[in-house]
Scaffold this motif. Structure first.
Motif, PDB file in Angstrom:
ATOM      1  N   GLY A 138       0.829  -1.196   0.000  1.00  0.00           N
ATOM      2  CA  GLY A 138       0.000   0.000   0.000  1.00  0.00           C
ATOM      3  C   GLY A 138       0.862   1.244   0.000  1.00  0.00           C
ATOM      4  O   GLY A 138       1.778   1.394  -0.807  1.00  0.00           O
ATOM      5  N   ALA A 139       0.590   2.141   0.952  1.00  0.00           N
ATOM      6  CA  ALA A 139       1.337   3.391   1.022  1.00  0.00           C
ATOM      7  C   ALA A 139       2.654   3.242   1.780  1.00  0.00           C
ATOM      8  O   ALA A 139       3.474   4.161   1.786  1.00  0.00           O
ATOM      9  CB  ALA A 139       0.481   4.475   1.701  1.00  0.00           C
ATOM     10  N   ARG A 140       2.874   2.112   2.417  1.00  0.00           N
ATOM     11  CA  ARG A 140       4.105   1.898   3.160  1.00  0.00           C
ATOM     12  C   ARG A 140       5.175   1.267   2.278  1.00  0.00           C
ATOM     13  O   ARG A 140       4.875   0.530   1.344  1.00  0.00           O
ATOM     14  CB  ARG A 140       3.851   1.017   4.386  1.00  0.00           C
ATOM     15  CG  ARG A 140       3.050   1.736   5.471  1.00  0.00           C
ATOM     16  CD  ARG A 140       2.967   0.923   6.741  1.00  0.00           C
ATOM     17  NE  ARG A 140       2.264   1.653   7.787  1.00  0.00           N
ATOM     18  CZ  ARG A 140       1.921   1.137   8.954  1.00  0.00           C
ATOM     19  NH1 ARG A 140       2.229  -0.125   9.226  1.00  0.00           N
ATOM     20  NH2 ARG A 140       1.294   1.869   9.850  1.00  0.00           N
ATOM     21  N   THR A 141       6.430   1.560   2.613  1.00  0.00           N
ATOM     22  CA  THR A 141       7.523   1.073   1.788  1.00  0.00           C
ATOM     23  C   THR A 141       8.178  -0.184   2.349  1.00  0.00           C
ATOM     24  O   THR A 141       8.921  -0.859   1.641  1.00  0.00           O
ATOM     25  CB  THR A 141       8.608   2.160   1.654  1.00  0.00           C
ATOM     26  OG1 THR A 141       9.092   2.515   2.961  1.00  0.00           O
ATOM     27  CG2 THR A 141       8.038   3.408   0.984  1.00  0.00           C
ATOM     28  N   GLY A 142       7.935  -0.508   3.625  1.00  0.00           N
ATOM     29  CA  GLY A 142       8.561  -1.665   4.256  1.00  0.00           C
ATOM     30  C   GLY A 142       7.907  -2.969   3.834  1.00  0.00           C
ATOM     31  O   GLY A 142       7.117  -3.026   2.886  1.00  0.00           O
ATOM     32  N   ALA A 143       8.252  -4.040   4.560  1.00  0.00           N
ATOM     33  CA  ALA A 143       7.703  -5.361   4.253  1.00  0.00           C
ATOM     34  C   ALA A 143       6.181  -5.330   4.292  1.00  0.00           C
ATOM     35  O   ALA A 143       5.575  -4.753   5.200  1.00  0.00           O
ATOM     36  CB  ALA A 143       8.237  -6.390   5.242  1.00  0.00           C
TER      37      ALA A 143
END
Length: 310
Positions: A138-143
């Motif tokens: 989604g909007a997060r870049t992590g796992a």
């Protein structure tokens, strides 16, 4: 008589100054290959060149966005293809496991392969694009996914993937994890009501069903997994179709930008470029006129200082 001489002197000086400025401007234009070297040469043309420059800069920015979105969606499509392979193999195993001809050892072997498929699926769930950003976060870049306190895979993302806004289009550049992996039909609860599951739990349930000693429970568990797998495979195909539609739209927008850039570049050339042959001929004429004006000024003024300088 002195007034007339002064007026004549000032007029001649102004004429030579203007000619000298024209010679300098034409020489600068020839050196740069541009007709408009300063706004005062052609205010309207200079304003048009600024508008063209802004349009070209916007096109470059939008093309950069299209290239990044295309790269990300291509990576998403390739990953969905890998997921489709995992799901298809799991379905084949479920079909094999739903037969009475397999012995316990055979089912253990199939269950071990299902566990490997689950590991592959987790790897695909945490795939990243060329910038290192999670494809399904989604909007997060992590796992995008990680085991929760119970060991079950849980979505770590939030919100939705970035949207690329173009002139008349808003194109999502990714697919959120739950759309790919969650919301699948699961086994009925104790009351017989339908439940939902995700792809990770589905594979875990299939593996557990394969090694279930009770034949009735085993067959029921495998049948439920088959239903979930059919839904997951269909979901995956629909998602890939959506990604393909977005890629096609990006390709169309890219072609539109290419055409617009060609048009703006042509307009820039027409507006600002210099006809070199004409410019050189004009420079020669201006130089000749300036030299003639200077010679005339010297003869008329008969200035000894001018003679001394030359």
């Amino acid at each position: 008589m002195q007034v007339n001489t002064r007026v004549t002197h000032d007029a001649a000086t102004a004429r030579m100054t203007d000619l000298s400025a024209q010679v300098d401007a034409m020489a600068a234009a020839i050196a740069t290959g541009q007709r408009i070297t300063t706004p005062d040469v052609d205010p309207g043309g200079a304003a048009r060149l600024l508008t063209i420059a802004r349009g070209l800069a916007i096109n470059v920015s939008q093309q950069t966005g299209i290239d990044r979105a295309t790269s990300r969606l291509n990576a998403t499509d390739a990953t969905l293809g890998g997921i489709a392979t995992v799901l298809q193999r799991a379905k084949e195993i479920a079909l094999q496991g739903n037969t009475a001809t397999l012995n316990a050892a055979d089912r253990v072997t199939l269950a071990a392969e299902v566990a490997q498929l689950g590991d592959q699926l987790a790897g695909y769930a945490n795939a990243r694009d060329s910038d290192g950003t999670s494809l399904f976060g989604g909007a997060r870049t992590g796992a995008a996914y990680a085991p929760d306190a119970t060991g079950a895979m849980a979505w770590q993302g939030a919100g939705s993937a970035a949207v690329l806004v173009l002139d008349d289009a808003a194109i999502s550049t990714g697919v959120d994890g739950p759309r790919v992996f969650a919301g699948l039909p699961g086994a009925p609860d104790a009351t017989g009501a339908p439940t939902s599951t995700d792809a990770f739990a589905m594979l875990a349930a299939l593996g557990a069903a394969l090694v279930e000693p009770d034949a009735t429970k085993r067959l029921a568990g495998v049948a439920t997994a088959q239903t979930s797998l059919d839904a997951a495979i269909s979901r995956n195909a629909d998602t890939r179709a959506t990604v393909g539609t977005r890629l096609a739209r990006l390709d169309t927008e890219g072609k539109r930008l290419d055409a617009a850039t060609v048009a703006l570049t042509s307009d820039k050339t027409t507006t600002g470029s210099l006809d070199m042959a004409t410019a050189i001929a004009r420079l020669q004429r201006l130089t000749t006129v300036l030299q003639a004006a200077q010679l005339s000024f010297v003869k008329v003024s008969a200035l000894s200082l001018w003679d001394y300088i030359h």
